[in-house]
Structures are given as C-alpha cells and as structure tokens.
Design a protein around this motif. Structure first.
Motif, PDB file in Angstrom:
ATOM      1  N   LEU A  63       1.296   0.384 -52.472  1.00 11.71           N
ATOM      2  CA  LEU A  63       1.536  -0.819 -51.675  1.00 11.71           C
ATOM      3  C   LEU A  63       2.967  -1.299 -51.821  1.00 11.71           C
ATOM      4  O   LEU A  63       3.635  -1.643 -50.836  1.00 11.71           O
ATOM      5  CB  LEU A  63       0.559  -1.919 -52.095  1.00 11.71           C
ATOM      6  CG  LEU A  63      -0.902  -1.777 -51.695  1.00 11.71           C
ATOM      7  CD1 LEU A  63      -1.697  -2.972 -52.209  1.00 11.71           C
ATOM      8  CD2 LEU A  63      -1.056  -1.633 -50.200  1.00 11.71           C
ATOM      9  N   LEU A  73      -3.378  -5.438 -46.281  1.00  9.52           N
ATOM     10  CA  LEU A  73      -4.408  -4.528 -46.782  1.00  9.52           C
ATOM     11  C   LEU A  73      -5.801  -5.095 -46.516  1.00  9.52           C
ATOM     12  O   LEU A  73      -6.721  -4.356 -46.143  1.00  9.52           O
ATOM     13  CB  LEU A  73      -4.216  -4.289 -48.276  1.00  9.52           C
ATOM     14  CG  LEU A  73      -5.190  -3.283 -48.903  1.00  9.52           C
ATOM     15  CD1 LEU A  73      -5.002  -1.908 -48.290  1.00  9.52           C
ATOM     16  CD2 LEU A  73      -5.001  -3.215 -50.399  1.00  9.52           C
ATOM     17  N   SER A 129      -5.786  -4.650 -56.352  1.00  2.00           N
ATOM     18  CA  SER A 129      -4.592  -5.440 -56.025  1.00  2.00           C
ATOM     19  C   SER A 129      -4.860  -6.934 -56.150  1.00  2.00           C
ATOM     20  O   SER A 129      -3.963  -7.703 -56.503  1.00  2.00           O
ATOM     21  CB  SER A 129      -4.109  -5.111 -54.603  1.00  2.00           C
ATOM     22  OG  SER A 129      -5.062  -5.525 -53.641  1.00  2.00           O
TER      23      SER A 129
END
Length: 201
Positions: A63, A73, A129
């Motif tokens: 990312l 995302l 994340s």
C-alpha cells in the motif's frame, strides 16, 4: 467499528467460500486419480494460505509503495466483495471465476482465485492495515479459515452427494447475501472516511 477476531474468521470464510467451491473442486478433480485428490487439495489450500499470509505480512508495504490509502482499499475491497457476492447469488454456468483450464489444477484456478481470490486478499490487507498491532490475531484467523476450508474441501465429494446440487446452490446464495451486506458496509465506511478526509482538508 472494530472488527472482532470471530468476525474476521467469519468474513474470511465467506470470501474464501469453501461451500461454494465444492462443485468446482469436484468437477476439476474428477479426471485426477482418486489417490491424488487429497494431495492436490492439501497442496492448493497450502498455496492459498501462503498467499494470504504473505499479503498479511507485506500488504501494508505494498500500500505504501503504491501510495494507496486505507480509504481506497476499503472502497476497492467493498466493490470486489460486492461483485463476488452478486456472482454467488446469480451463478452463471462458468462459475464465479469464469472458465477453468483442463488437466490437474496447479495454483489456478483452485488456490487462486477460488480460495485466495481478490476479495480474500483485499480483506486480509484491510484487516492488517486497520489494526496492525493485532497481526497475530489476523494470522490466526487466516489459519482457522483455511483449516475449515481444507476440511470442507476434503469432504467435498461426500458433501456434494449428501446435500445435493440444489442445497449447495441455495447455501451459496445465502452466503452471497451475507457477503453483499458486508460489502455495502465496507463501501459505506470507505465513503465516510473519504468525506471526513475532505472536511479535514
């Protein structure tokens, strides 16, 4: 809203879709010798596990490399989940992922994209994340989901005969409905995050 460990396992089971993969595995493994089928299933599940773990460990780096935000995302994951869910509900003759090559399957299409597909990969990267401090939990969730997939697919032929095609299709459509709700929730979170980012800037 924070994702719990149990929720992560359920979501991963929905996106890896072991029940929905039963007809595909049965059809593709029919030409394979019976004594080889167990080995093929174990190998494909192991490859899928390795792919998901790799994205869990290095997804954040990817990312950052491509300059992608959590919001993008979340939105992308929601779109992918929504498309997969629609194809689960409105199944076409080629299956969720289209036509498959003949012969003994290797990686494609069983490990990827049937098990570790775009939706599963996006889900794993998104989980990590959003809460990287819980990496051990996400890895455990991946392992549990893949273990359930492995057991289900090892019993694929028996389940296919016992439940029948109609029951499998009905169950897959039910999972598609649940996945649709999850996809919409992800899209709403992504849009909310984007709006907050615009207001802050």
């Amino acid at each position: 809203m924070e994702t719990s460990f149990a929720s992560a396992v359920v979501i991963l089971l929905l996106v890896t879709d072991p029940i929905g993969n039963i007809p595909l595995f049965v059809a593709l493994l029919r030409p394979v010798a019976r004594k080889r089928r167990v080995g093929v299933i174990v190998r494909e599940c192991a490859i899928a596990l390795a792919v998901l773990v790799a994205f869990a460990l290095f997804g954040r780096w990817l990312l950052d490399l491509f300059g992608l935000s959590d919001r993008s995302l979340t939105l992308a994951g929601g779109v992918i989940l929504f498309l997969i869910a629609l194809r689960m509900i409105f199944r076409n003759p080629e299956g969720i992922f289209g036509e498959s090559p003949s012969g003994e399957p290797l990686i494609v299409p069983l490990a990827i994209p049937s098990i570790a597909g775009p939706a599963a990969i996006a889900t794993v990267v998104l989980l990590v994340s959003r809460a990287p401090q819980r990496l051990a939990e996400w890895l455990a969730a991946i392992v549990i989901a893949m273990a359930v997939s492995l057991v289900t697919l090892l019993l694929a032929e028996r389940l296919s005969r016992w439940l029948g095609e109609r029951a499998l299709v009905a169950f897959e459509r039910l999972m598609g409905l649940l996945l649709t709700a999850i996809a919409v929730e992800m899209l709403l979170r992504g849009i909310e995050g984007f709006v907050q980012h615009l207001r802050a800037s």
